[in-house]
Design an enzyme around this catalytic site. Structure first.
Site, mmCIF file in Angstrom:
data_model
loop_
_atom_site.group_PDB
_atom_site.id
_atom_site.type_symbol
_atom_site.label_atom_id
_atom_site.label_comp_id
_atom_site.label_asym_id
_atom_site.label_seq_id
_atom_site.Cartn_x
_atom_site.Cartn_y
_atom_site.Cartn_z
ATOM 1 N N LYS A 196 -13.582 -1.143 5.708
ATOM 2 C CA LYS A 196 -14.038 -1.977 4.410
ATOM 3 C C LYS A 196 -15.056 -2.948 4.903
ATOM 4 O O LYS A 196 -15.994 -3.094 4.141
ATOM 5 C CB LYS A 196 -12.723 -2.314 3.682
ATOM 6 C CG LYS A 196 -11.940 -1.379 2.944
ATOM 7 C CD LYS A 196 -10.864 -0.777 3.836
ATOM 8 C CE LYS A 196 -9.818 -0.081 3.032
ATOM 9 N NZ LYS A 196 -8.608 0.433 3.808
ATOM 10 N N ASP B 102 -1.030 -5.941 8.844
ATOM 11 C CA ASP B 102 -1.793 -4.785 8.698
ATOM 12 C C ASP B 102 -2.808 -5.569 8.066
ATOM 13 O O ASP B 102 -3.141 -6.000 6.925
ATOM 14 C CB ASP B 102 -1.185 -3.752 7.714
ATOM 15 C CG ASP B 102 -2.224 -2.668 7.293
ATOM 16 O OD1 ASP B 102 -3.242 -2.578 8.050
ATOM 17 O OD2 ASP B 102 -1.961 -1.875 6.453
ATOM 18 N N TRP C 90 0.875 -1.135 0.022
ATOM 19 C CA TRP C 90 0.103 0.096 -0.040
ATOM 20 C C TRP C 90 0.788 1.170 0.025
ATOM 21 O O TRP C 90 1.645 1.422 0.612
ATOM 22 C CB TRP C 90 -0.907 -0.082 1.214
ATOM 23 C CG TRP C 90 -1.790 1.079 1.488
ATOM 24 C CD1 TRP C 90 -2.424 1.522 0.334
ATOM 25 C CD2 TRP C 90 -2.027 1.641 2.699
ATOM 26 N NE1 TRP C 90 -3.324 2.810 1.300
ATOM 27 C CE2 TRP C 90 -3.029 2.897 2.324
ATOM 28 C CE3 TRP C 90 -1.569 1.613 3.797
ATOM 29 C CZ2 TRP C 90 -3.482 3.668 3.225
ATOM 30 C CZ3 TRP C 90 -1.995 2.578 4.994
ATOM 31 C CH2 TRP C 90 -2.993 3.623 4.714
#
Length: 443
Positions: A268, A232, A151
Site C-alpha cells: 500500500k 502486522d 482483517w
C-alpha cells in the site's frame, strides 16, 4: 490385481454411460473472501456511476491506481539488472536491513547490534503465514489473540497453520472508538505468555488506534504477563503521513524490552500491490529470556528456521519487487521522494474524511459522524448496518464490505457528495424523499 487396486483408490471401472465417480466430488466451493466479493459485485454492475469503497489500495482523486514517482526512479536504476536469477542474498539482506531500520529506527541499538532476524516474504499475508507456521512449530500448544474486529484473512492464515485463534476486545460500536478498558481486561485475563496480534497504526478495518499513552499501558501489561506481541504493519505512513510517527507503537514496545515479531507490507505505502513485497522479522530481547540466550546466535537460529519454512512454501519471492523496495529504502534521494509521496497520499485521505463528514453534516444527518475524522488511515468503520450496506449497493451502486468498512481511498472530490447523500438516504429516519435516484447527483 489391477482392478482391485483401482477399487481401493475409489476409481470406478464401470463402462456404464452414467457419470463415473470423480476423485473430487466431495470438494465444495470455498467461501468467498468478503473483500474480493465486494470487488466481484462491483465489476458485475453495469451502472456507469458505480463506486467501489471496498478496495484496500490507494487511489488518486480520479479513482485510479497510482504508480509513485519514487518507484519509477527506482525502476530506472535497477533496469539493467538481470532478473532471471533467484533472489540474491545481497538484495534479500538489503531489503531486510532497510525494512528493520524503517520500523525499529535507523539509529536504534537493535540495528547497530544486529539483534534481528528476518526474511523477505510475499507481502504482509506471506509474512503472517510464515510466522504462524513458526509459532506452531515452536509453541505447538499456543493460541493467537486477534483484536475484535481484525482483517478478515488473519483467522484464515493462522487457522491454516493449525494455530487456534481467540479474540480480545478492541472496538466499541457505540463510541466508534477504542474499547480500552475491555481490551486491558482481556490482556490481563489471557494466560501468561500468550501471543497477540496487534495493528501498530491505521487499524484495519476500524481506523481506530490507541494513543501513545494507551500503547504504553498496553506494553507495560504485556511485560507483566509476558505476552508476545506480533505486529502486522500494513499501512505505515497512512495514519499520520509520517512513517516514523506511525512506527511509534512498536518503538514503545522496543523501549520496554519486549521480544517482537513484525510483518511488514509495502503493497500500500509504495503502491506495489501486484509485486507482493513484504518482510518478516523477529526481534531478539535485550536480556536473556524465553528462547533467547545469546542475541546474535539466536538471531541466526531464528532466521534459519524462517528460511526453512519459507523454502517449503514458495522458495523465494519474485526478485523485481524486492529490488525496487531495496533501492527505494537504501537510496537517500529516492527515499526522501517516497516520504513526500506518502505524505501526499495520507493527506488526500485525510481531506476526503473531512469532506465526507462535512457533506453529511450539511445534509443535517440525524447521526453523529465525528468518528469519520477521529479514525485514521485508509479505512473508516462507518457504523452502517448490513441492511444499509446492501441498500447502498442495490439502490445507489456503492459497494463496501458488509461490516460497513469504507475505503477512504475510493472517495474522491467527484463522488464524495454522492456518497454522503446516499449514506444520508439509507440512515435518515425521514425517507419520504428519494433524493438520489438521479444520476445527475453524481455527474
Amino acid at each position: 490385481m489391477i482392478i482391485s487396486r483401482f477399487l481401493r483408490r475409489g476409481i470406478s471401472t464401470s463402462t456404464s454411460p452414467t457419470r463415473r465417480r470423480s476423485w473430487w466430488d466431495h470438494v465444495t466451493p470455498a467461501l468467498k473472501d468478503p473483500i474480493n466479493a465486494v470487488t466481484d459485485a462491483f465489476l458485475a454492475d453495469p451502472c456507469p456511476y458505480k463506486i467501489n469503497l471496498g478496495v484496500g489500495a490507494f487511489r488518486d482523486d480520479e479513482g485510479k491506481p497510482v504508480v509513485l514517482q519514487c518507484v519509477r526512479e527506482a525502476e530506472g536504476k535497477i533496469g539493467a539488472t538481470n532478473f532471471l536469477e533467484s533472489t540474491s542474498t545481497a538484495i534479500s539482506s538489503k531489503l531486510v536491513e532497510e525494512s528493520a531500520k524503517l520500523i525499529y529506527g535507523e539509529d536504534s541499538d537493535v540495528i547497530k547490534e544486529r539483534r534481528f532476524a528476518g526474511i523477505p516474504a510475499l507481502s504482509g499475508t506471506g509474512a503472517c503465514r510464515i510466522f504462524a507456521e513458526f509459532q506452531k512449530r515452536f509453541y505447538p500448544d499456543s493460541t493467537i489473540y486477534f483484536p475484535d474486529p481484525t482483517w478478515s484473512n488473519h483467522r484464515n492464515i493462522w487457522g491454516d497453520a493449525h494455530v487456534p485463534g481467540r479474540t480480545f476486545h478492541y472496538y466499541h460500536p457505540d463510541s466508534k472508538g477504542l474499547n480500552f478498558v475491555a481490551l486491558m481486561d482481556d490482556v490481563k485475563n489471557a494466560p501468561d505468555g500468550s501471543f497477540f496480534l496487534l495493528h501498530p497504526c491505521a487499524h484495519n478495518p476500524t481506523g481506530v488506534d490507541p494513543t501513545d499513552e494507551q500503547w504504553r499501558e498496553i506494553s507495560s501489561l504485556f511485560k507483566v504477563k509476558n505476552h508476545f506481541p506480533f505486529f502486522d504493519v500494513a499501512y505505515q505512513g497512512f495514519a499520520s503521513g509520517d512513517v516514523e510517527r506511525d512506527a511509534q507503537a512498536i518503538r514503545i514496545f522496543l523501549e520496554d524490552g519486549h521480544s517482537i515479531g513484525c510483518a511488514q507490507s509495502f503493497a500500500k505505502n509504495l503502491g506495489l500491490y501486484g509485486h507482493r513485497v513484504g518482510c518478516l522479522s523477529n526481534l531478539t530481547r535485550i536480556d536473556c529470556f524465553s528462547i533467547l540466550c545469546n542475541d546474535k546466535i539466536q538471531a541466526v537460529a531464528i532466521k534459519s528456521q524462517l528460511k526453512q519454512i519459507s523454502n517449503t512454501m514458495y522458495g523465494s519471492p519474485p526478485i523485481h519487487g524486492i529490488s525496487l523496495v531495496s533501492k527505494i529504502l537504501s537510496n537517500p534521494d529516492i527515499k526522501a521522494l517516497w516520504l513526500k509521496e506518502v505524505k501526499v497520499m495520507a493527506t488526500r485521505i485525510q481531506r476526503m474524511r473531512a469532506t465526507l463528514r462535512e457533506s453529511l453534516e450539511r445534509l443535517r444527518s440525524p447521526l453523529n459522524w465525528q468518528h469519520i475524522t477521529n479514525q485514521v488511515g485508509m479505512f473508516c468503520f462507518s457504523g452502517l448496518t448490513r441492511a444499509e450496506v446492501d441498500q447502498l449497493a442495490k439502490e445507489f451502486h456503492i459497494y463496501m464490505t458488509h461490516d460497513g468498512r469504507i475505503s477512504m481511498a475510493g472517495v474522491t472530490t467527484k463522488n464524495v457528495d454522492y456518497v454522503a447523500r446516499a449514506i444520508h438516504e439509507v440512515t435518515a429516519s425521514d425517507r419520504d424523499s428519494k433524493i438520489l435516484h438521479n444520476i445527475g447527483a453524481y455527474k
